[in-house]
Design an enzyme around this catalytic site. Structure first.
Site, mmCIF file in Angstrom:
data_model
loop_
_atom_site.group_PDB
_atom_site.id
_atom_site.type_symbol
_atom_site.label_atom_id
_atom_site.label_comp_id
_atom_site.label_asym_id
_atom_site.label_seq_id
_atom_site.Cartn_x
_atom_site.Cartn_y
_atom_site.Cartn_z
ATOM 1 N N PRO A 12 -44.480 93.642 -33.478
ATOM 2 C CG PRO A 12 -45.683 91.661 -33.343
ATOM 3 C CD PRO A 12 -45.182 92.792 -32.499
ATOM 4 C CG ASN A 13 -45.571 91.763 -38.762
ATOM 5 O OD1 ASN A 13 -44.636 91.194 -39.331
ATOM 6 N ND2 ASN A 13 -46.465 91.104 -38.065
ATOM 7 N NE ARG A 20 -48.468 95.023 -41.012
ATOM 8 C CZ ARG A 20 -48.844 95.052 -39.739
ATOM 9 N NH1 ARG A 20 -48.379 95.997 -38.945
ATOM 10 N NH2 ARG A 20 -49.655 94.149 -39.280
ATOM 11 C CE1 TYR A 25 -52.017 98.481 -39.437
ATOM 12 C CE2 TYR A 25 -51.559 96.976 -41.249
ATOM 13 C CZ TYR A 25 -52.054 97.209 -39.978
ATOM 14 O OH TYR A 25 -52.601 96.179 -39.254
ATOM 15 C CG ASN A 76 -49.156 99.469 -32.437
ATOM 16 O OD1 ASN A 76 -49.720 98.391 -32.241
ATOM 17 N ND2 ASN A 76 -49.316 100.163 -33.557
ATOM 18 C CB ALA A 79 -50.321 90.358 -34.176
ATOM 19 C CG HIS A 82 -55.414 91.339 -31.419
ATOM 20 N ND1 HIS A 82 -56.188 92.418 -31.051
ATOM 21 C CD2 HIS A 82 -54.704 91.747 -32.515
ATOM 22 C CE1 HIS A 82 -55.983 93.416 -31.911
ATOM 23 N NE2 HIS A 82 -55.075 93.033 -32.800
ATOM 24 C CG ASP A 89 -49.303 87.890 -16.979
ATOM 25 O OD1 ASP A 89 -50.415 88.434 -16.870
ATOM 26 O OD2 ASP A 89 -49.135 86.654 -16.932
ATOM 27 C CD GLU A 100 -54.816 98.456 -26.447
ATOM 28 O OE1 GLU A 100 -55.516 98.645 -25.424
ATOM 29 O OE2 GLU A 100 -55.076 97.601 -27.305
ATOM 30 C CG HIS A 102 -54.254 99.286 -31.717
ATOM 31 N ND1 HIS A 102 -53.354 98.253 -31.821
ATOM 32 C CD2 HIS A 102 -54.858 99.154 -30.513
ATOM 33 C CE1 HIS A 102 -53.411 97.524 -30.730
ATOM 34 N NE2 HIS A 102 -54.306 98.045 -29.914
ATOM 35 C CG LEU A 103 -50.414 102.778 -36.830
ATOM 36 C CD1 LEU A 103 -49.518 101.850 -37.636
ATOM 37 C CD2 LEU A 103 -50.019 104.226 -37.052
ATOM 38 N NE ARG A 109 -57.525 95.961 -39.580
ATOM 39 C CZ ARG A 109 -56.196 95.756 -39.530
ATOM 40 N NH1 ARG A 109 -55.450 96.475 -38.695
ATOM 41 N NH2 ARG A 109 -55.631 94.863 -40.301
ATOM 42 N NE ARG A 113 -56.732 92.743 -37.861
ATOM 43 C CZ ARG A 113 -55.518 92.230 -38.053
ATOM 44 N NH1 ARG A 113 -54.564 92.442 -37.181
ATOM 45 N NH2 ARG A 113 -55.243 91.529 -39.134
HETATM 46 C C1 DQA Z 1 -52.230 97.360 -35.205
HETATM 47 C C2 DQA Z 1 -53.526 96.544 -35.266
HETATM 48 C C3 DQA Z 1 -53.250 95.065 -35.006
HETATM 49 O O1 DQA Z 1 -54.457 94.314 -35.071
HETATM 50 C C4 DQA Z 1 -52.296 94.528 -36.042
HETATM 51 O O2 DQA Z 1 -51.967 93.184 -35.747
HETATM 52 C C5 DQA Z 1 -51.070 95.347 -36.208
HETATM 53 C C6 DQA Z 1 -51.188 96.800 -36.157
HETATM 54 C C7 DQA Z 1 -52.468 98.841 -35.561
HETATM 55 O O3 DQA Z 1 -51.598 99.636 -35.244
HETATM 56 O O4 DQA Z 1 -53.479 99.182 -36.171
HETATM 57 O O5 DQA Z 1 -49.991 94.841 -36.459
HETATM 58 O O6 DQA Z 1 -51.732 97.312 -33.864
#
Ligand code: DQA
Length: 144
Positions: A12-13, A20, A25, A76, A79, A82, A89, A100, A102-103, A109, A113
């Site tokens: 998401p996002n 964003r 980011y 990725n 959110a 977390h 699952d 896994e 994350h950017l 942070r 997170r």
């Molecule tokens: C993220 C870190 C997460 O905490 C956050 O909710 C994101 C992006 C990252 O790529 O840094 O949406 O996964």
């Protein structure tokens, strides 16, 4: 010889990358990430497919698709990382390696997170290197 293919799955996002919170980011977009990873994949001699979903159910369906369609997955979960036990699952239900990513450095942070419910069911995690996080994860999978 069949070419190994990996799913690059964004949650998401992340469709908002570029617009964003650019201070966190950056200004590059998801399409830019795709171009960069296609080059990385070509260099590694592997294939990549891309997907991005905002919804948890769609993410779960995409994770399930790894079982029959891909050799592994760079995820990725944004959110959902977390708190989504359902996504954890789903990953645990698929007998393929997940990495896994994350950017941002999620440990530097907000406190919420720093917890990943998916980390224990992933092969490993890469956090804090922007698009390079994905490249490192893909390299790790291609090296399996
Ligand atoms: C993220 C870190 C997460 O905490 C956050 O909710 C994101 C992006 C990252 O790529 O840094 O949406 O996964």
């Amino acid at each position: 010889m069949t070419v190994k293919t990996y799913l690059i799955l964004n949650g998401p996002n992340l469709d908002r990358l570029g617009k964003r919170e650019p201070a966190l980011y950056g200004t590059a977009t998801l399409a830019d990430l795709q171009k960069r990873l296609e080059k990385t994949a070509a260099g590694l001699g592997v294939g990549v497919a891309f997907a991005q979903y905002n919804g948890e159910g769609e993410m779960i369906d995409a994770i399930h698709s790894v079982a029959d369609k891909y050799d592994g997955c760079v995820i990725n979960a944004a959110a959902y990382t977390h708190y989504s036990v359902a996504i954890r699952d789903a990953i645990a239900s698929v007998d393929k390696p997940f990495v896994e990513v994350h950017l941002t450095n999620v440990f530097a942070r907000e406190e919420f997170r720093a917890r990943s419910v998916i980390a224990p069911v992933c092969r490993g995690s890469v956090s804090g290197f922007g698009f390079l996080s994905y490249e490192l994860a893909l390299r790790a999978l291609a090296n399996e």
